[in-house]
Scaffold this motif. Structure first.
Motif, PDB file in Angstrom:
ATOM      1  N   ASP A 141       0.848  -1.191   0.000  1.00  0.00           N
ATOM      2  CA  ASP A 141       0.000   0.000   0.000  1.00  0.00           C
ATOM      3  C   ASP A 141       0.887   1.246   0.000  1.00  0.00           C
ATOM      4  OD1 ASP A 141      -1.870   1.969   0.321  1.00  0.00           O
ATOM      5  OD2 ASP A 141      -2.971   0.965   1.922  1.00  0.00           O
ATOM      6  N   PRO A 142       0.804   2.082  -1.049  1.00  0.00           N
ATOM      7  CA  PRO A 142       1.673   3.265  -1.103  1.00  0.00           C
ATOM      8  C   PRO A 142       1.156   4.441  -0.292  1.00  0.00           C
ATOM      9  CG  PRO A 142       0.313   3.184  -3.065  1.00  0.00           C
ATOM     10  CD  PRO A 142      -0.020   1.948  -2.265  1.00  0.00           C
ATOM     11  N   HIS A 143      -0.033   4.298   0.284  1.00  0.00           N
ATOM     12  CA  HIS A 143      -0.670   5.414   0.983  1.00  0.00           C
ATOM     13  C   HIS A 143      -0.778   5.175   2.491  1.00  0.00           C
ATOM     14  CE1 HIS A 143      -2.366   5.649  -3.180  1.00  0.00           C
ATOM     15  NE2 HIS A 143      -2.087   6.921  -3.008  1.00  0.00           N
ATOM     16  N   ILE A 144      -0.882   6.269   3.214  1.00  0.00           N
ATOM     17  CA  ILE A 144      -1.284   6.256   4.614  1.00  0.00           C
ATOM     18  C   ILE A 144      -2.422   7.258   4.766  1.00  0.00           C
ATOM     19  CG2 ILE A 144       0.932   5.531   5.577  1.00  0.00           C
ATOM     20  CD1 ILE A 144       1.558   8.459   6.189  1.00  0.00           C
ATOM     21  N   THR A 145      -3.109   7.209   5.875  1.00  0.00           N
ATOM     22  CA  THR A 145      -4.190   8.160   6.108  1.00  0.00           C
ATOM     23  C   THR A 145      -3.603   9.531   6.467  1.00  0.00           C
ATOM     24  OG1 THR A 145      -4.288   7.599   8.459  1.00  0.00           O
ATOM     25  CG2 THR A 145      -5.710   6.342   6.962  1.00  0.00           C
ATOM     26  N   PRO A 146      -4.360  10.596   6.236  1.00  0.00           N
ATOM     27  CA  PRO A 146      -3.887  11.915   6.672  1.00  0.00           C
ATOM     28  C   PRO A 146      -3.580  11.949   8.164  1.00  0.00           C
ATOM     29  CG  PRO A 146      -5.714  12.171   5.151  1.00  0.00           C
ATOM     30  CD  PRO A 146      -5.607  10.697   5.454  1.00  0.00           C
ATOM     31  N   ALA A 147      -4.339  11.186   8.969  1.00  0.00           N
ATOM     32  CA  ALA A 147      -4.089  11.150  10.411  1.00  0.00           C
ATOM     33  C   ALA A 147      -2.729  10.530  10.715  1.00  0.00           C
ATOM     34  CB  ALA A 147      -5.192  10.353  11.113  1.00  0.00           C
ATOM     35  N   ALA A 148      -2.347   9.497   9.945  1.00  0.00           N
ATOM     36  CA  ALA A 148      -1.052   8.850  10.159  1.00  0.00           C
ATOM     37  C   ALA A 148       0.091   9.795   9.820  1.00  0.00           C
ATOM     38  CB  ALA A 148      -0.961   7.577   9.323  1.00  0.00           C
ATOM     39  N   ALA A 149      -0.087  10.590   8.766  1.00  0.00           N
ATOM     40  CA  ALA A 149       0.933  11.571   8.410  1.00  0.00           C
ATOM     41  C   ALA A 149       0.982  12.702   9.435  1.00  0.00           C
ATOM     42  CB  ALA A 149       0.651  12.123   7.017  1.00  0.00           C
ATOM     43  N   GLU A 150      -0.187  13.159   9.870  1.00  0.00           N
ATOM     44  CA  GLU A 150      -0.268  14.220  10.877  1.00  0.00           C
ATOM     45  C   GLU A 150       0.429  13.794  12.171  1.00  0.00           C
ATOM     46  OE1 GLU A 150      -1.623  17.890  12.581  1.00  0.00           O
ATOM     47  OE2 GLU A 150      -1.957  17.227  10.520  1.00  0.00           O
ATOM     48  N   TYR A 151       0.278  12.531  12.527  1.00  0.00           N
ATOM     49  CA  TYR A 151       0.880  12.003  13.747  1.00  0.00           C
ATOM     50  C   TYR A 151       2.407  12.135  13.727  1.00  0.00           C
ATOM     51  CZ  TYR A 151       1.804   8.653  17.516  1.00  0.00           C
ATOM     52  OH  TYR A 151       2.222   8.055  18.679  1.00  0.00           O
ATOM     53  N   GLN A 152       3.000  12.124  12.533  1.00  0.00           N
ATOM     54  CA  GLN A 152       4.459  12.148  12.396  1.00  0.00           C
ATOM     55  C   GLN A 152       5.027  13.550  12.184  1.00  0.00           C
ATOM     56  OE1 GLN A 152       5.945   8.751   9.852  1.00  0.00           O
ATOM     57  NE2 GLN A 152       3.774   8.546   9.339  1.00  0.00           N
ATOM     58  N   LEU A 153       4.162  14.555  12.113  1.00  0.00           N
ATOM     59  CA  LEU A 153       4.604  15.900  11.758  1.00  0.00           C
ATOM     60  C   LEU A 153       5.680  16.450  12.694  1.00  0.00           C
ATOM     61  CD1 LEU A 153       1.355  17.800  10.668  1.00  0.00           C
ATOM     62  CD2 LEU A 153       3.321  17.200   9.256  1.00  0.00           C
ATOM     63  N   THR A 154       5.481  16.304  13.992  1.00  0.00           N
ATOM     64  CA  THR A 154       6.426  16.896  14.953  1.00  0.00           C
ATOM     65  C   THR A 154       7.820  16.308  14.788  1.00  0.00           C
ATOM     66  OG1 THR A 154       4.644  17.294  16.553  1.00  0.00           O
ATOM     67  CG2 THR A 154       6.898  17.279  17.394  1.00  0.00           C
ATOM     68  N   ARG A 155       7.889  14.985  14.663  1.00  0.00           N
ATOM     69  CA  ARG A 155       9.194  14.331  14.489  1.00  0.00           C
ATOM     70  C   ARG A 155       9.889  14.793  13.207  1.00  0.00           C
ATOM     71  NH1 ARG A 155       9.782  10.275  11.205  1.00  0.00           N
ATOM     72  NH2 ARG A 155       7.686   9.420  11.509  1.00  0.00           N
ATOM     73  N   VAL A 156       9.164  14.769  12.092  1.00  0.00           N
ATOM     74  CA  VAL A 156       9.760  15.154  10.814  1.00  0.00           C
ATOM     75  C   VAL A 156      10.169  16.621  10.816  1.00  0.00           C
ATOM     76  CG1 VAL A 156       9.394  15.314   8.322  1.00  0.00           C
ATOM     77  CG2 VAL A 156       8.459  13.377   9.587  1.00  0.00           C
ATOM     78  N   ALA A 157       9.338  17.483  11.384  1.00  0.00           N
ATOM     79  CA  ALA A 157       9.654  18.911  11.445  1.00  0.00           C
ATOM     80  C   ALA A 157      10.923  19.139  12.258  1.00  0.00           C
ATOM     81  CB  ALA A 157       8.483  19.680  12.048  1.00  0.00           C
ATOM     82  N   ARG A 158      11.048  18.439  13.363  1.00  0.00           N
ATOM     83  CA  ARG A 158      12.237  18.570  14.203  1.00  0.00           C
ATOM     84  C   ARG A 158      13.494  18.160  13.451  1.00  0.00           C
ATOM     85  NH1 ARG A 158      10.485  15.692  18.102  1.00  0.00           N
ATOM     86  NH2 ARG A 158      11.427  13.720  17.458  1.00  0.00           N
ATOM     87  N   GLU A 159      13.422  17.054  12.739  1.00  0.00           N
ATOM     88  CA  GLU A 159      14.585  16.548  12.005  1.00  0.00           C
ATOM     89  C   GLU A 159      14.937  17.428  10.815  1.00  0.00           C
ATOM     90  OE1 GLU A 159      16.566  13.918  12.709  1.00  0.00           O
ATOM     91  OE2 GLU A 159      15.467  13.645  14.578  1.00  0.00           O
ATOM     92  N   ARG A 160      13.929  18.065  10.222  1.00  0.00           N
ATOM     93  CA  ARG A 160      14.157  18.868   9.021  1.00  0.00           C
ATOM     94  C   ARG A 160      14.416  20.342   9.317  1.00  0.00           C
ATOM     95  NH1 ARG A 160      14.508  16.099   3.919  1.00  0.00           N
ATOM     96  NH2 ARG A 160      13.817  13.988   4.431  1.00  0.00           N
ATOM     97  N   GLY A 161      14.281  20.720  10.560  1.00  0.00           N
ATOM     98  CA  GLY A 161      14.457  22.128  10.891  1.00  0.00           C
ATOM     99  C   GLY A 161      13.351  22.994  10.329  1.00  0.00           C
ATOM    100  N   ALA A 162      12.167  22.427  10.208  1.00  0.00           N
ATOM    101  CA  ALA A 162      11.008  23.152   9.693  1.00  0.00           C
ATOM    102  C   ALA A 162       9.971  23.282  10.795  1.00  0.00           C
ATOM    103  CB  ALA A 162      10.416  22.409   8.490  1.00  0.00           C
ATOM    104  N   THR A 163       8.945  24.068  10.537  1.00  0.00           N
ATOM    105  CA  THR A 163       7.857  24.179  11.498  1.00  0.00           C
ATOM    106  C   THR A 163       6.770  23.167  11.149  1.00  0.00           C
ATOM    107  OG1 THR A 163       6.588  25.813  10.243  1.00  0.00           O
ATOM    108  CG2 THR A 163       8.329  26.647  11.699  1.00  0.00           C
ATOM    109  N   VAL A 164       5.977  22.848  12.144  1.00  0.00           N
ATOM    110  CA  VAL A 164       4.874  21.918  11.924  1.00  0.00           C
ATOM    111  C   VAL A 164       3.890  22.501  10.914  1.00  0.00           C
ATOM    112  CG1 VAL A 164       2.865  20.844  12.997  1.00  0.00           C
ATOM    113  CG2 VAL A 164       5.081  20.776  14.156  1.00  0.00           C
ATOM    114  N   ASP A 165       3.657  23.803  10.980  1.00  0.00           N
ATOM    115  CA  ASP A 165       2.720  24.436  10.049  1.00  0.00           C
ATOM    116  C   ASP A 165       3.231  24.354   8.614  1.00  0.00           C
ATOM    117  OD1 ASP A 165       0.885  25.056  11.976  1.00  0.00           O
ATOM    118  OD2 ASP A 165       1.630  27.091  12.303  1.00  0.00           O
ATOM    119  N   GLN A 166       4.537  24.486   8.428  1.00  0.00           N
ATOM    120  CA  GLN A 166       5.100  24.365   7.078  1.00  0.00           C
ATOM    121  C   GLN A 166       4.862  22.962   6.515  1.00  0.00           C
ATOM    122  OE1 GLN A 166       9.139  25.649   8.098  1.00  0.00           O
ATOM    123  NE2 GLN A 166       8.943  27.355   6.649  1.00  0.00           N
ATOM    124  N   LEU A 167       5.101  21.963   7.339  1.00  0.00           N
ATOM    125  CA  LEU A 167       4.907  20.589   6.879  1.00  0.00           C
ATOM    126  C   LEU A 167       3.437  20.242   6.751  1.00  0.00           C
ATOM    127  CD1 LEU A 167       7.702  18.492   8.626  1.00  0.00           C
ATOM    128  CD2 LEU A 167       7.734  19.798   6.499  1.00  0.00           C
TER     129      LEU A 167
END
Length: 210
Positions: A141-167
């Motif tokens: 399955d190449p997809h995840i739910t928007p909720a699954a992606a939203e759940y990961q926002l803080t971690r990815v933003a921290r690693e990328r040096g971006a804000t949660v709102d940007q992501l």
């Protein structure tokens, strides 16, 4: 004499149908597909530079903290193209229960601040979305739910040096709606999201390489 005639007819019919349905028909259908639907005909492959990085319709795993993670795969050792399939484990199977509990714990640790419970609701961001700890029937399955992606926002933003709102804005761009407005559920293509993530918010290592 009649038997001989019937035998010759059968042989000729076999040869004719083999040529028509085994050679001509596949070539015509393949040719039309290449002309009318060129991307779909070759598996919707995604190119980055001169390199094929994946397919839009075939899931692959991402383990880095700076990437959105796909749902787990039970295909072979995971995302094995030669072993498509689910785990076939029932909901009361202890092996499945232990694996899901382990994945919930890992997801909670990776995405600090989330609950360790599993949520079946796509709108819940407080608990681990169900598709992050369960495999699909195909394993690809190449997809995840928007909720699954939203759940990961803080971690990815921290690693990328971006804000949660940007992501979150990037996530909204890659959220696909229901087909024809009624079929399926909203979904996010993980590979496409991660590719644009690399383009817009490269890690320090990627920035140096450029």
């Amino acid at each position: 004499m009649k038997m001989k005639k019937n035998l010759i007819t059968a042989v000729l019919m076999t040869i004719a149908t083999t040529i028509l349905l085994g050679i001509i028909y596949p070539l015509v259908v393949t040719g039309l597909a290449q002309v009318l639907f060129p991307k779909q005909a070759i598996g919707q492959l995604i190119q980055k530079g001169n390199k094929t990085v994946g397919s839009r319709i075939i899931g692959q795993g991402f383990s880095g903290a700076g990437y959105f993670h796909s749902r787990p795969s039970a295909a072979g050792n995971g995302y094995d193209a030669a072993n498509s399939g689910g785990s076939n484990l029932g909901p009361t199977n202890q092996k499945l229960i232990d694996r899901v509990k382990g994945d919930v714990t890992a997801a909670q640790a990776d995405n600090r601040g989330s609950s360790s419970s599993v949520s079946s609701s796509s709108s819940s961001s407080a608990s681990v979305p169900i598709d992050l700890v369960t495999t699909s029937a195909s394993g690809f399955d190449p997809h995840i739910t928007p909720a699954a992606a939203e759940y990961q926002l803080t971690r990815v933003a921290r690693e990328r040096g971006a804000t949660v709102d940007q992501l979150r804005a990037l996530l909204a761009k890659h959220t696909e709606g229901r087909q024809l407005g009624i079929l399926g559920e909203p979904r996010v293509n993980v590979l496409e999201l991660n590719l644009e993530l690399d383009e817009q918010f490269p890690t320090n290592k990627q920035a140096r390489a450029q």
